[in-house]
Design a protein around this motif. Structure first.
Motif, PDB file in Angstrom:
ATOM      1  N   GLY A 349       3.473  18.295 -40.775  1.00 28.53           N
ATOM      2  CA  GLY A 349       3.380  18.548 -39.341  1.00 28.53           C
ATOM      3  C   GLY A 349       1.950  18.433 -38.849  1.00 28.53           C
ATOM      4  O   GLY A 349       1.015  18.928 -39.495  1.00 28.53           O
ATOM      5  N   ARG A 350       1.778  17.755 -37.714  1.00 28.39           N
ATOM      6  CA  ARG A 350       0.445  17.639 -37.097  1.00 28.39           C
ATOM      7  C   ARG A 350       0.576  17.849 -35.601  1.00 28.39           C
ATOM      8  O   ARG A 350       1.598  17.500 -34.988  1.00 28.39           O
ATOM      9  N   LEU A 351      -0.462  18.409 -35.007  1.00 24.95           N
ATOM     10  CA  LEU A 351      -0.472  18.682 -33.574  1.00 24.95           C
ATOM     11  C   LEU A 351      -1.135  17.526 -32.843  1.00 24.95           C
ATOM     12  O   LEU A 351      -2.122  16.956 -33.333  1.00 24.95           O
ATOM     13  N   THR A 352      -0.604  17.180 -31.683  1.00 23.19           N
ATOM     14  CA  THR A 352      -1.151  16.059 -30.944  1.00 23.19           C
ATOM     15  C   THR A 352      -0.857  16.238 -29.464  1.00 23.19           C
ATOM     16  O   THR A 352      -0.182  17.181 -29.048  1.00 23.19           O
ATOM     17  N   LEU A 586       4.139  18.936 -31.299  1.00 26.86           N
ATOM     18  CA  LEU A 586       4.149  19.030 -32.754  1.00 26.86           C
ATOM     19  C   LEU A 586       4.882  17.799 -33.279  1.00 26.86           C
ATOM     20  O   LEU A 586       6.045  17.570 -32.932  1.00 26.86           O
ATOM     21  N   CYS A 587       4.190  17.002 -34.077  1.00 30.57           N
ATOM     22  CA  CYS A 587       4.783  15.819 -34.702  1.00 30.57           C
ATOM     23  C   CYS A 587       5.103  16.158 -36.156  1.00 30.57           C
ATOM     24  O   CYS A 587       4.212  16.512 -36.926  1.00 30.57           O
ATOM     25  N   LEU A 588       6.368  16.049 -36.538  1.00 24.21           N
ATOM     26  CA  LEU A 588       6.807  16.305 -37.909  1.00 24.21           C
ATOM     27  C   LEU A 588       7.331  15.003 -38.498  1.00 24.21           C
ATOM     28  O   LEU A 588       8.202  14.351 -37.905  1.00 24.21           O
ATOM     29  N   GLN A 589       6.815  14.660 -39.657  1.00 28.82           N
ATOM     30  CA  GLN A 589       7.155  13.370 -40.267  1.00 28.82           C
ATOM     31  C   GLN A 589       7.515  13.591 -41.729  1.00 28.82           C
ATOM     32  O   GLN A 589       6.810  14.278 -42.466  1.00 28.82           O
ATOM     33  N   ARG A 590       8.662  13.015 -42.141  1.00 35.14           N
ATOM     34  CA  ARG A 590       9.073  13.104 -43.548  1.00 35.14           C
ATOM     35  C   ARG A 590       8.661  11.829 -44.266  1.00 35.14           C
ATOM     36  O   ARG A 590       9.007  10.721 -43.833  1.00 35.14           O
ATOM     37  N   LYS A 591       7.934  11.998 -45.358  1.00 34.03           N
ATOM     38  CA  LYS A 591       7.416  10.826 -46.088  1.00 34.03           C
ATOM     39  C   LYS A 591       8.268  10.520 -47.310  1.00 34.03           C
ATOM     40  O   LYS A 591       8.885  11.381 -47.884  1.00 34.03           O
TER      41      LYS A 591
END
Length: 591
Positions: A349-352, A586-591
């Motif tokens: 998760g990263r904030l943008t 909040l950007c949540l990305q599954r790798k």
């Protein structure tokens, strides 16, 4: 529990023995409401009562010409600094949608601070500082003599104890004195004492009052149930709060707080399944859970491997989407940590922030468009006609004859690219100045070869003859429709824009909250989405170039692709009005 002086040997049974009669529960509500009003706002927060507050809405930009020239030749450095700040503010305004969080604060000329509801106060002579230590019967009698003007000494004194958060022993001494004098404790006074106990988390006292009430009453009033639910939910007797939730349904639908305290009681004791049962019941009653309750779910379920539980939490996020709910920063952080704790899924998760583009700058995912689907658009058109144009009484906004004249006009002139609320734009400053502003707005769009409709009331007709040569040159691009002076022209603005097609935009500083309120609740979010995608709002500029706040191309709602989630949240540093949407994500990305 025993209401007695510390030096007394009277116990609970002695107290109960002297309380031969309590008032019926139905007589206590007014007194209990007064007691809550006497609490300060901070004291009321967290207690099971509903208080209301009015947020001062920022004033529209009045008295400011959009083409107002900046004064030159400043005589000192202070004026030069003010000019520089103004230029920076204008630049920031031009980059911010009128519906972005914080936009209202920045574009407001005379900034207003939201005011809280002013709770009723005692007069100065009745704003009494309670005793700091327990009193005996003689000492309480001295207080009564000194305050003989009070018609309800005990209630007023207990109100003040709540207000000043007096020691529980002081309140006990008052209750013991009431028993000695009257042989009974009335229901409203008992509830007042319960407020103080809940306020101070006096668990043993809460248990004893609950036991008294179970013995004395088959049912309680909503205030009594709510206080006990609040008081019991954070104790080892939390399950009894859930039993009281069932009891309160016999009196009134449970409140958001009633449900919330029961859910948090279950989660605090790791009974997630029971918490979910109460949550589903709450949602089925169309009651949206408080943010701290949702946070408790995500905090409690970190690291879970239960697929059903994971689905429940993801469904909560979709519920945010459906109800246009935005997490605060605390809940956002809990959501982020929960995703990152799911075993084997590798979420990051990263904030943008996402301004005027289409995509997330972190993961490059294109966000959902703000444009309505064809089905949504047709639904909104029908509802606007039924609920806004006509409503329950067509004569409140127009007349049947005028409505027919307008519909015929629209059939013969559609479609328009831009619909302008002439009275709103021209009415922002003095008459001639207003005509200048309106003329500049009309000219701005006419120069782009767009078809324009200017709506207004009949007293705006002078505008047509003003700057006649210039207006004549725009013939074929600008049409006018004037309503009667007593009619509301805003509904015509919405109608004309919707019936011109999905490409059409409208220009006004009015946020149309009254018209949104006319729509069914299920359609209000659809209207707000359409409004954010179609309203152009001019702002005050100190340059000669007219400026409009941009229309965002994406929708500000929770959205997912499966491998990404984008969740807009409230920045605690930004004051967001109800008609604005967050600017942080909040950007949540599954790798």
């Amino acid at each position: 529990m025993a209401f007695f002086l510390q030096a007394s040997n009277w116990g609970l049974q002695t107290f109960l023995g002297r309380c031969f009669l309590f008032q019926p529960a139905s007589t206590c509500q007014k007194s209990l409401a007064l007691m809550v009003h006497l609490l300060s706002r901070d004291q009321v927060k967290g207690l099971p009562f509903t208080t209301s507050s009015q947020s001062a809405v920022p004033q529209d930009l009045k008295g400011v010409h959009m083409l107002h020239k900046s004064r030159s030749g400043s005589r000192d450095g202070k004026k030069e600094k003010r000019k520089e700040r103004s230029r920076e503010e204008d630049k920031e305004k031009s980059l911010m949608s009128p519906f972005s969080a914080g936009a209202a604060k920045q574009r407001s000329v005379s900034q207003q601070t939201p005011t809280s509801m002013r709770l009723p106060r005692l007069s100065k002579k009745d704003d009494i500082q309670p005793p700091e230590k327990p009193l005996n019967a003689e000492e309480w009698q001295e207080w009564r003599t000194r305050l003989e003007h009070l018609t309800d000494f005990e209630n007023v004194m207990l109100h003040q104890m709540i207000k000043y958060e007096s020691s529980i022993d002081v309140a006990k001494s008052l209750m013991a004195d009431v028993v000695l004098r009257n042989g009974e404790v009335k229901y409203n006074l008992l509830l007042g004492y319960l407020i103080l106990c809940v306020q101070q988390k006096q668990v043993a006292e809460i248990f004893d009052i609950y036991d008294i009430m179970k013995l004395r009453f088959k049912t309680l009033d909503p205030g009594g149930y709510s206080l006990l639910i609040r008081g019991l939910s954070d104790t080892e007797r939390w399950r009894e709060a859930i039993l009281l939730l069932k009891e309160i349904r016999k009196v009134t639908p449970p409140s958001k707080g009633n449900y919330g305290y029961c859910i948090k009681g279950a989660l605090n004791n790791q009974d997630v399944q029971l918490a979910l049962e109460v949550y589903h019941e709450m949602v089925a009653e169309n009651v949206m859970p408080p943010l701290d309750v949702l946070q408790a779910f995500f905090d409690t379920c970190k690291g879970t491997q239960d697929d059903k539980l994971k689905k429940e939490l993801l469904d909560m996020l979709l519920c945010f989407r459906e109800n246009q709910v935005y997490p605060n920063e605390a809940l956002m952080q809990s959501i982020k940590l929960w995703f990152e704790s799911v075993p084997g899924e590798k979420w990051t998760g990263r904030l943008t922030s996402i301004e005027n583009g289409w995509g997330c700058p972190v993961c490059n995912q294109v966000l959902e468009t703000i444009e309505l689907s064809k089905k949504e658009y047709n639904i909104l058109k029908k509802k606007i006609m039924k609920n806004v144009m006509q409503g329950s009484d067509i004569f409140k906004k127009t007349t049947p004859q005028e409505l027919k004249r307008f519909q015929d006009f629209m059939e013969n002139h559609l479609p328009y690219d831009i619909v302008i609320d002439g009275l709103n734009i021209a009415g922002s400053v003095s008459r001639i100045g207003g005509y200048n502003v309106l003329f500049d707005v009309v000219s701005y769009f006419a120069q782009q070869n767009l078809r324009l409709l200017v709506l207004g009331r009949k007293h705006l007709k002078d505008f047509q003859s003003w700057k006649w040569n210039a207006m004549t040159a725009m013939q074929g691009k600008v049409d006018f429709f004037f309503t009667e002076n007593i009619s509301q022209d805003d509904p015509f603005l919405v109608y004309a824009t919707l019936h011109s097609g999905n490409h059409s935009k409208f220009v006004t500083r009015d946020l149309l909250r009254d018209h949104k309120a006319c729509l069914p609740e299920s359609i209000q979010q659809l209207f707000f989405k359409w409004q954010r995608g179609h309203q152009l709002m001019p702002f005050s500029s100190r340059t000669k170039k007219i400026s409009f706040a941009p229309i965002l191309s994406y929708d500000t709602v929770v959205q997912t692709t499966g491998d990404t989630w984008h969740i807009p949240y409230d920045d605690h540093l930004v004051e967001r009005y109800s008609y604005e949407v967050p600017r942080k994500w909040l950007c949540l990305q599954r790798k």
